[in-house]
Design a protein around this motif. Sequence first.
Motif, PDB file in Angstrom:
ATOM      1  N   LYS A 210       0.832  -1.208   0.000  1.00  0.00           N
ATOM      2  CA  LYS A 210       0.000   0.000   0.000  1.00  0.00           C
ATOM      3  C   LYS A 210       0.861   1.251   0.000  1.00  0.00           C
ATOM      4  CE  LYS A 210      -3.906  -1.979   2.403  1.00  0.00           C
ATOM      5  NZ  LYS A 210      -4.398  -2.264   3.745  1.00  0.00           N
ATOM      6  N   LEU A 211       2.072   1.092   0.554  1.00  0.00           N
ATOM      7  CA  LEU A 211       2.988   2.226   0.599  1.00  0.00           C
ATOM      8  C   LEU A 211       4.387   1.707   0.258  1.00  0.00           C
ATOM      9  CD1 LEU A 211       3.878   5.132   1.454  1.00  0.00           C
ATOM     10  CD2 LEU A 211       4.078   4.250   3.780  1.00  0.00           C
ATOM     11  N   VAL A 212       4.990   2.344  -0.738  1.00  0.00           N
ATOM     12  CA  VAL A 212       6.359   1.969  -1.084  1.00  0.00           C
ATOM     13  C   VAL A 212       7.253   3.164  -0.782  1.00  0.00           C
ATOM     14  CG1 VAL A 212       7.928   1.334  -2.939  1.00  0.00           C
ATOM     15  CG2 VAL A 212       5.651   0.338  -2.859  1.00  0.00           C
ATOM     16  N   MET A 213       8.286   2.938   0.044  1.00  0.00           N
ATOM     17  CA  MET A 213       9.226   4.021   0.332  1.00  0.00           C
ATOM     18  C   MET A 213      10.559   3.675  -0.308  1.00  0.00           C
ATOM     19  SD  MET A 213       8.400   5.028   4.236  1.00  0.00           S
ATOM     20  CE  MET A 213       8.650   3.432   4.941  1.00  0.00           C
ATOM     21  N   MET A 214      11.080   4.612  -1.087  1.00  0.00           N
ATOM     22  CA  MET A 214      12.363   4.355  -1.741  1.00  0.00           C
ATOM     23  C   MET A 214      13.371   5.381  -1.282  1.00  0.00           C
ATOM     24  SD  MET A 214      11.321   3.441  -5.612  1.00  0.00           S
ATOM     25  CE  MET A 214      10.273   2.046  -5.998  1.00  0.00           C
ATOM     26  N   ASP A 215      14.415   4.903  -0.586  1.00  0.00           N
ATOM     27  CA  ASP A 215      15.428   5.815  -0.058  1.00  0.00           C
ATOM     28  C   ASP A 215      16.587   5.879  -1.056  1.00  0.00           C
ATOM     29  OD1 ASP A 215      16.914   7.441   1.502  1.00  0.00           O
ATOM     30  OD2 ASP A 215      16.878   6.168   3.285  1.00  0.00           O
ATOM     31  N   GLU A 216      16.596   6.940  -1.829  1.00  0.00           N
ATOM     32  CA  GLU A 216      17.610   7.142  -2.873  1.00  0.00           C
ATOM     33  C   GLU A 216      17.775   5.909  -3.769  1.00  0.00           C
ATOM     34  OE1 GLU A 216      21.028   9.221  -1.563  1.00  0.00           O
ATOM     35  OE2 GLU A 216      19.953  10.164   0.092  1.00  0.00           O
ATOM     36  N   PRO A 217      16.693   5.519  -4.431  1.00  0.00           N
ATOM     37  CA  PRO A 217      16.754   4.298  -5.238  1.00  0.00           C
ATOM     38  C   PRO A 217      17.587   4.485  -6.494  1.00  0.00           C
ATOM     39  CG  PRO A 217      14.671   5.395  -5.615  1.00  0.00           C
ATOM     40  CD  PRO A 217      15.368   6.160  -4.525  1.00  0.00           C
ATOM     41  N   THR A 218      17.805   5.715  -6.909  1.00  0.00           N
ATOM     42  CA  THR A 218      18.490   5.919  -8.187  1.00  0.00           C
ATOM     43  C   THR A 218      19.925   6.398  -8.001  1.00  0.00           C
ATOM     44  OG1 THR A 218      17.579   8.155  -8.264  1.00  0.00           O
ATOM     45  CG2 THR A 218      16.367   6.437  -9.431  1.00  0.00           C
ATOM     46  N   ALA A 219      20.428   6.347  -6.751  1.00  0.00           N
ATOM     47  CA  ALA A 219      21.750   6.924  -6.491  1.00  0.00           C
ATOM     48  C   ALA A 219      22.827   6.272  -7.345  1.00  0.00           C
ATOM     49  CB  ALA A 219      22.099   6.766  -5.009  1.00  0.00           C
ATOM     50  N   ALA A 220      22.805   4.943  -7.448  1.00  0.00           N
ATOM     51  CA  ALA A 220      23.937   4.271  -8.075  1.00  0.00           C
ATOM     52  C   ALA A 220      23.623   3.741  -9.462  1.00  0.00           C
ATOM     53  CB  ALA A 220      24.402   3.124  -7.175  1.00  0.00           C
ATOM     54  N   ILE A 221      22.407   3.948  -9.925  1.00  0.00           N
ATOM     55  CA  ILE A 221      22.072   3.280 -11.178  1.00  0.00           C
ATOM     56  C   ILE A 221      22.198   4.189 -12.380  1.00  0.00           C
ATOM     57  CG2 ILE A 221      20.661   1.506 -10.106  1.00  0.00           C
ATOM     58  CD1 ILE A 221      18.224   3.039 -10.770  1.00  0.00           C
ATOM     59  N   SER A 222      22.271   3.566 -13.496  1.00  0.00           N
ATOM     60  CA  SER A 222      22.611   4.256 -14.726  1.00  0.00           C
ATOM     61  C   SER A 222      21.382   4.922 -15.355  1.00  0.00           C
ATOM     62  CB  SER A 222      23.218   3.226 -15.660  1.00  0.00           C
ATOM     63  OG  SER A 222      23.353   3.725 -16.941  1.00  0.00           O
ATOM     64  N   VAL A 223      21.648   5.890 -16.225  1.00  0.00           N
ATOM     65  CA  VAL A 223      20.600   6.689 -16.873  1.00  0.00           C
ATOM     66  C   VAL A 223      19.369   5.896 -17.285  1.00  0.00           C
ATOM     67  CG1 VAL A 223      21.462   8.815 -17.832  1.00  0.00           C
ATOM     68  CG2 VAL A 223      22.338   6.680 -18.747  1.00  0.00           C
ATOM     69  N   ARG A 224      19.635   4.810 -17.998  1.00  0.00           N
ATOM     70  CA  ARG A 224      18.537   4.043 -18.543  1.00  0.00           C
ATOM     71  C   ARG A 224      17.663   3.445 -17.441  1.00  0.00           C
ATOM     72  NH1 ARG A 224      19.141  -1.301 -22.166  1.00  0.00           N
ATOM     73  NH2 ARG A 224      20.848  -1.823 -20.802  1.00  0.00           N
ATOM     74  N   GLN A 225      18.312   2.920 -16.396  1.00  0.00           N
ATOM     75  CA  GLN A 225      17.538   2.331 -15.304  1.00  0.00           C
ATOM     76  C   GLN A 225      16.797   3.395 -14.503  1.00  0.00           C
ATOM     77  OE1 GLN A 225      20.271   1.196 -16.614  1.00  0.00           O
ATOM     78  NE2 GLN A 225      21.242  -0.332 -15.333  1.00  0.00           N
ATOM     79  N   VAL A 226      17.374   4.614 -14.445  1.00  0.00           N
ATOM     80  CA  VAL A 226      16.685   5.680 -13.728  1.00  0.00           C
ATOM     81  C   VAL A 226      15.319   5.890 -14.350  1.00  0.00           C
ATOM     82  CG1 VAL A 226      16.683   8.137 -13.206  1.00  0.00           C
ATOM     83  CG2 VAL A 226      18.786   6.826 -12.960  1.00  0.00           C
ATOM     84  N   GLU A 227      15.287   5.948 -15.657  1.00  0.00           N
ATOM     85  CA  GLU A 227      14.004   6.086 -16.363  1.00  0.00           C
ATOM     86  C   GLU A 227      13.043   4.979 -15.960  1.00  0.00           C
ATOM     87  OE1 GLU A 227      14.541   6.105 -20.633  1.00  0.00           O
ATOM     88  OE2 GLU A 227      16.048   7.682 -20.364  1.00  0.00           O
ATOM     89  N   GLN A 228      13.580   3.786 -15.890  1.00  0.00           N
ATOM     90  CA  GLN A 228      12.725   2.648 -15.565  1.00  0.00           C
ATOM     91  C   GLN A 228      12.170   2.767 -14.157  1.00  0.00           C
ATOM     92  OE1 GLN A 228      11.733   0.478 -17.738  1.00  0.00           O
ATOM     93  NE2 GLN A 228      12.998   1.474 -19.300  1.00  0.00           N
ATOM     94  N   VAL A 229      13.017   3.221 -13.229  1.00  0.00           N
ATOM     95  CA  VAL A 229      12.539   3.360 -11.857  1.00  0.00           C
ATOM     96  C   VAL A 229      11.451   4.418 -11.801  1.00  0.00           C
ATOM     97  CG1 VAL A 229      13.171   4.060  -9.525  1.00  0.00           C
ATOM     98  CG2 VAL A 229      14.668   2.546 -10.826  1.00  0.00           C
ATOM     99  N   LEU A 230      11.653   5.518 -12.536  1.00  0.00           N
ATOM    100  CA  LEU A 230      10.635   6.566 -12.530  1.00  0.00           C
ATOM    101  C   LEU A 230       9.336   6.047 -13.146  1.00  0.00           C
ATOM    102  CD1 LEU A 230      12.750   9.734 -13.401  1.00  0.00           C
ATOM    103  CD2 LEU A 230      12.178   8.767 -11.176  1.00  0.00           C
ATOM    104  N   SER A 231       9.467   5.246 -14.204  1.00  0.00           N
ATOM    105  CA  SER A 231       8.237   4.739 -14.810  1.00  0.00           C
ATOM    106  C   SER A 231       7.593   3.706 -13.886  1.00  0.00           C
ATOM    107  CB  SER A 231       8.513   4.172 -16.212  1.00  0.00           C
ATOM    108  OG  SER A 231       8.826   2.809 -16.154  1.00  0.00           O
ATOM    109  N   LEU A 232       8.430   3.019 -13.126  1.00  0.00           N
ATOM    110  CA  LEU A 232       7.890   2.090 -12.140  1.00  0.00           C
ATOM    111  C   LEU A 232       7.053   2.855 -11.102  1.00  0.00           C
ATOM    112  CD1 LEU A 232       7.789  -0.568 -10.464  1.00  0.00           C
ATOM    113  CD2 LEU A 232       9.985   0.085  -9.507  1.00  0.00           C
ATOM    114  N   ILE A 233       7.580   3.989 -10.680  1.00  0.00           N
ATOM    115  CA  ILE A 233       6.838   4.793  -9.706  1.00  0.00           C
ATOM    116  C   ILE A 233       5.510   5.254 -10.299  1.00  0.00           C
ATOM    117  CG2 ILE A 233       6.876   6.969  -8.407  1.00  0.00           C
ATOM    118  CD1 ILE A 233       9.889   6.571  -8.060  1.00  0.00           C
ATOM    119  N   HIS A 234       5.546   5.635 -11.560  1.00  0.00           N
ATOM    120  CA  HIS A 234       4.311   6.034 -12.237  1.00  0.00           C
ATOM    121  C   HIS A 234       3.293   4.912 -12.220  1.00  0.00           C
ATOM    122  CE1 HIS A 234       4.401  10.058 -13.611  1.00  0.00           C
ATOM    123  NE2 HIS A 234       5.616   9.955 -14.140  1.00  0.00           N
ATOM    124  N   ARG A 235       3.772   3.715 -12.502  1.00  0.00           N
ATOM    125  CA  ARG A 235       2.847   2.582 -12.548  1.00  0.00           C
ATOM    126  C   ARG A 235       2.266   2.289 -11.165  1.00  0.00           C
ATOM    127  NH1 ARG A 235       6.230  -1.786 -14.572  1.00  0.00           N
ATOM    128  NH2 ARG A 235       7.821  -0.213 -14.933  1.00  0.00           N
TER     129      ARG A 235
END
Lengths: 357, 357, 252, 252, 290
Positions: free
Chosen positions: C169-194
Amino acid sequence: MMTLPLENPISFTNIGRIRWWQRGIFASQTGYVLLALVVLMIVMHFASPYFFTQGNMQNVAKNFSFIAIATLGITFVIITGGIDLSVGSMMCFSAMITSMVMVELSAPGSHFVHLAADGKTVVANVPGLILLISVLAGLCTAFIVGLVNGFCIAMLGLSPFVTTLGMLSIVRGLAYVVSNGRGSFPGGPDADYFYALTSGDVLGVPAPFIYLVILAVVMAVVLHHTSFGRHVFALGGNEKAAELTGIPVVRVKIEVYVICALAAGLQGIIISGWLGSAPANMATSYELNVIAAAVIGGANLAGGLGGPLGAIVGCVLLEVIRNGLVLAQVNSYWQQTLVGVIIILAVLVDRIRSRMT
Amino acid sequence: MMTLPLENPISFTNIGRIRWWQRGIFASQTGYVLLALVVLMIVMHFASPYFFTQGNMQNVAKNFSFIAIATLGITFVIITGGIDLSVGSMMCFSAMITSMVMVELSAPGSHFVHLAADGKTVVANVPGLILLISVLAGLCTAFIVGLVNGFCIAMLGLSPFVTTLGMLSIVRGLAYVVSNGRGSFPGGPDADYFYALTSGDVLGVPAPFIYLVILAVVMAVVLHHTSFGRHVFALGGNEKAAELTGIPVVRVKIEVYVICALAAGLQGIIISGWLGSAPANMATSYELNVIAAAVIGGANLAGGLGGPLGAIVGCVLLEVIRNGLVLAQVNSYWQQTLVGVIIILAVLVDRIRSRMT
Amino acid sequence: MASTGATPVLELTGIGKEFGAIRALHGVDMHVHPGEVVGLMGDNGAGKSTLVKIIAGNFRPTHGEVRFDGNAVHFYRPIDARAVGIEVVYQDLALADNLTAAANVFLGRELTRKFGPIALLDHKAMASRALKLFGELRSETRPDDLVKQMSGGQRQAVAIARTRLSNAKLVMMDEPTAAISVRQVEQVLSLIHRLKEQGVAVMLISHRMPDVFAVCDRVVVMRRGEKRADKAIHDTSPEEVTALITGAKEAA
Amino acid sequence: MASTGATPVLELTGIGKEFGAIRALHGVDMHVHPGEVVGLMGDNGAGKSTLVKIIAGNFRPTHGEVRFDGNAVHFYRPIDARAVGIEVVYQDLALADNLTAAANVFLGRELTRKFGPIALLDHKAMASRALKLFGELRSETRPDDLVKQMSGGQRQAVAIARTRLSNAKLVMMDEPTAAISVRQVEQVLSLIHRLKEQGVAVMLISHRMPDVFAVCDRVVVMRRGEKRADKAIHDTSPEEVTALITGAKEAA
Amino acid sequence: QTYKFAVVPKAMNNPFFDVARDGCLKRAKELGNVECIYKGPIEHEPATQAQIIQDFITQKVDGLAISVADVAAMTKSIDAATAAGIPVITFDADAPGSKRIAYIGTNNKDFGLALGKQLAQLRPEGGKYAIVSGGPGAKNLAERVDGVRESLKGTKWVEVQGSPTFCNDDSALAIQQMSDLRTATPDLGAIVPIGGWPMFAPEGYKAFVNKNKKDIDAGKFTLVVADTLKMQLELLRDGYSNALTGQRPFEMGEKSMDTLLAIKKGQKVPEVIYTGLDLVTKDNVAQLLK
Ligand SMILES: Nc1ncnc2c1ncn2[C@@H]1O[C@H](COP(=O)(O)OP(=O)(O)OP(=O)(O)O)[C@@H](O)[C@H]1O
Ligand SMILES: Nc1ncnc2c1ncn2[C@@H]1O[C@H](COP(=O)(O)OP(=O)(O)OP(=O)(O)O)[C@@H](O)[C@H]1O
Ligand SMILES: [Mg+2]
Ligand SMILES: [Mg+2]
């Protein structure tokens, strides 16, 4: 390197003052075990009126000093995250070598003792020289054993547990081999100096206790105020990081095992002076006591934590338990059970701390 | 949850095939210690013609099974990064309770044995029931001790070393207390079943060896193919992470110490069957052997690594050293030294691996 | 946008936390509604991770109350929080180094197959499911590799993949994109959208301003343990947020 | 801009590294000149950190040669690399958790004061120097706090502060800005600028495109262990680099 | 033909068995055709001893002399050895129900009785006494304790609480316990260590005695110690103990070799051979030291 001028120096508005009871020893396991020790001593006082007599206190002071020096040594090893199971054997072997060398050098006809015309032996050289050489011989043996331990662990990368367990066996075996199982006795013209230095006392304070205090102070300075001590702690905190930041990891590790072996050797020599003998079964399974004392006093087997005060507190606690139970005339079968229970209770006191924060 | 269709499935172009000798046992300490073991056995064969006789091999199989079951148990604890020093005492205490209960239940007038008219005793109940109950009593004791260990370590957060060292003392003390220092002997109508089950053999294979194999297989399945096993490894790898990902850390830890105590208890009961007695000083200081066997076989005291095969290989190695040196008629004082040297050499073989990569 | 009328999934009142003399949090009030993405920003040491850990049952707050789904809750252990439907990607990732990527993803909720009374791990199913999750994140992470041997970004992918397993019901992400590459950052953001579309509330902690402004509905700024601002994303600007973070602007 | 005529500080030829069956690096050639800032980019698991660790003496390469200051070098341990003037901020930070921030900054090169023959640690000097370094980075990090208790960004500040102690010839930073806040990012970038001005070569690994384009003279893109591009920053664009990273564009 | 005889002590870390070993070795050398193998568990632990016996059976030694660590356990091993055709005798500690051919040693009960009797003779007026024992698991020591208690039963001597203490054959610990016992009961009239442990550490022992010298000289504190190794005799001579009772381990070793050889040669041997006890006081110490 050049430094930028700071426009506004960093200040920490959300940091209060750390109260004295949240700091240093009061926030450490050592402190709480010390508390447990005090409680235990009070209980013992009521269990036996003789507990707090001067004679008994002297006894306690002497007895705990007997394992405390070795505990100081092993604390170094434990802080780096290692372990040394060979301390018990080492104590025996060093003591044995010392007294054998002492006897050997004192034999008429050696370089040190000559026969006078009237058939009596005469010490030809400086008094105390034989003693010095034999103690050095004992410590030298310890040095070598420590070096081998350190080499196997630091250079070859073997597990400290297995290496020192093997060494426990090797050193004890050698002690049997050199003495043919018989043990040895300090002897010769310098034996009296030896006894005076090991089991004598100064103004009622037993000599081993004085050595212990001196060594503990040195150790505190080394651990907290020298680069070596810093490196020892860093190694225990994160060995990988220590390596990456350019700490000579191999050297520090070897040094630490050498220190431990030397402390054990010295301890053994002192004990043998008090016993007047270095039996081949001396200090059997003392390694567990020594490690237990360090751990009870707050050293952490995972590394990165420990100190001289803790080592001493641990040793005192173990000795007070032992002495107290005999004084309280507890049935001997129950004694062993009670020792275990009290050890667990003593470290349990430390949990008060975690509950309080 | 919905999954996105993958436009282009991920492929790994820079990953080669892992060759068989870079995988599994061949890339583990266990494998290399096994190699050392084989070498040692060949050496022993040349040192004594009796070594490879059927009788001696049976002996070796039996003797190493005697500590191997306890080693399997402690391996669980070591994988979680803990340690259990109370196994030796536990072995003794369980064995003692079992044989005391057996004797007690077999006393005429108890619920299980009645006096017949002619004055002889008659077993009133099912044959084997007494045996079953007494073994369960022994294991129950182990269960309780394991529970206490687990409780102190997992719930109260005490150091495993200190807790189980205390327990070593407590359990041994209790063994003296219940037997009044005298030990006890299995007896009564079911004693013969007991001896058959513990020191008998099936087609020349000693019974303890059969138990060992069964338990080792079960352990392998549990460790690698159940959630519990997974959690045990996770705990050893990163306890904090295990806690955060919702693994019931406390429960797993308690279970692990209970398993260890049960294994030690079972081991003790088997040994007492073979000895025909449960003396109060049985298995003194076996804890070091048991831990050494596990560590030599590749378990890591820092946690996260270990398995049944390693435990067994470690035990076999220790037994072959012991047995071989007696057979080779090495001077008994040198034996101890050699045991240490061989232990160190055996783990040294594992370093070949790190050199090769 | 978030349905501000409904009960919030998460409601914090007066949360405070002290570590000895350090006051890491002080009087933090906050609420998150279902389907809302809240960005939590702040300087290093502002107390963001501490707040996340309190909500996740990792620490217990010294003061204040946490309400989840309308009820006051007291989490004693992380597993309690997970049980009610809170998933967290921790800043330090919480991985067991000695296990494989797949094992880490499924840690604590392994897939098993029943063989009579015995439930054995279903290694194959876990590996293939993990591979699919990594694929979704466009991460070149091999399920059967040990986490110990992985690169920083691969490790982070493993930690993110975990949250996809349950119906949180609640997802908390503590700096999920700190170490990942450009392409995966997009994916994480789209994951959040979903996640948002599915009505899941998301709390995103990040130092990357563009990411926060790309996905969040609302941004909360912390400074030295206190909440300084709580604004809808279209009422503020990166410049204002930066000023709030650095303390150039006191509050908004 | 970099003086391409002079001898490069660092020259790599044909560097390869295999971990068992994983080919982490393959035939990497590269050079860095004094005063040059090179950005190293690539997908997660591309081999960037592995390359850094090889240069820093942490791993030994399976193939190829490393030349430093014109001489072929073989580093057996990290201390060897440090001795010739290579400073590294590791991705996993390499901190001893049980020590204070100040102790970590000075680890391996403690400041001491001589008392006769004995050199004792100069705690005060180290603490004040560390405080100054943290101040320069605008990081709210207290020198006397244990690293264990620090937030992710504070930890990173400690690791970065370390490189400021010596007169290095080459500073490699493996994702130094991953966990730190906006304001400190600026400081790290300005730190890189200052290093460049002093003629120090810098290798910056980052997934943050804007940072790389802000400070680097040249960008090297890795993909699956191979070098795919090596371009001056003004000959390329963020879009091209992204395409190279993801593999949409094969090489440039 | 030469014979290989194995001598298996209870524990190799006990100096008592070193003396027995020396006896064996000396006798074996004198006999010429006998080889003595000395090997036992390091610590007093029955299972290890049983394993060692197994190994000797495998090795087909010609005879075994065992100091039994645990009667029940060793009975099985002895019977196994006998079944394998190896003659077994016991020394120092017996396993009466087993198939062992002979026992050479002391009767431990008698040993204890003798210790008690010495104390009663020295100090008929009685008082409080304490016993120091080795390990709680050792049967022979338990018998000695029983012996001491039995012989002092009718006298005015009473045992204090917490006695016996167990020193685990550790000399240092034995002395520490003696000091503690004395501190706990300042009017303690006697300590009876039923093994020589405290005296194996002569300096520590002397330090303890010197602290209590006044009481000893005044006849208010008495030390009756078991065993009569050379150093113990010297200590007695110098006034550091009141009486000693000793076994003859050296003789046990010698006789073991003789007996095994006799069995091998098919001669009949007596089933129990007591090597006897030495009762030593100030009066006869010089003679024993010779
Ligand atoms: N276990 C702890 N013990 C003591 N102090 C702690 C502990 N954990 C955090 N702190 C302190 O609390 C403060 C807040 O830390 P926190 O990790 O919440 O910061 P953050 O906002 O997540 O920072 P970052 O952006 O760097 O991750 C810091 O000053 C830190 O030193
Ligand atoms: N010690 C090791 N053993 C085995 N494989 C390793 C080891 N270290 C790294 N690898 C593998 O090598 C590859 C490259 O890893 P590396 O850490 O260099 O990636 P990276 O480019 O730094 O990625 P990121 O951006 O995620 O930090 C990865 O596939 C990783 O799994
Ligand atoms: Mg944080
Ligand atoms: Mg990396």
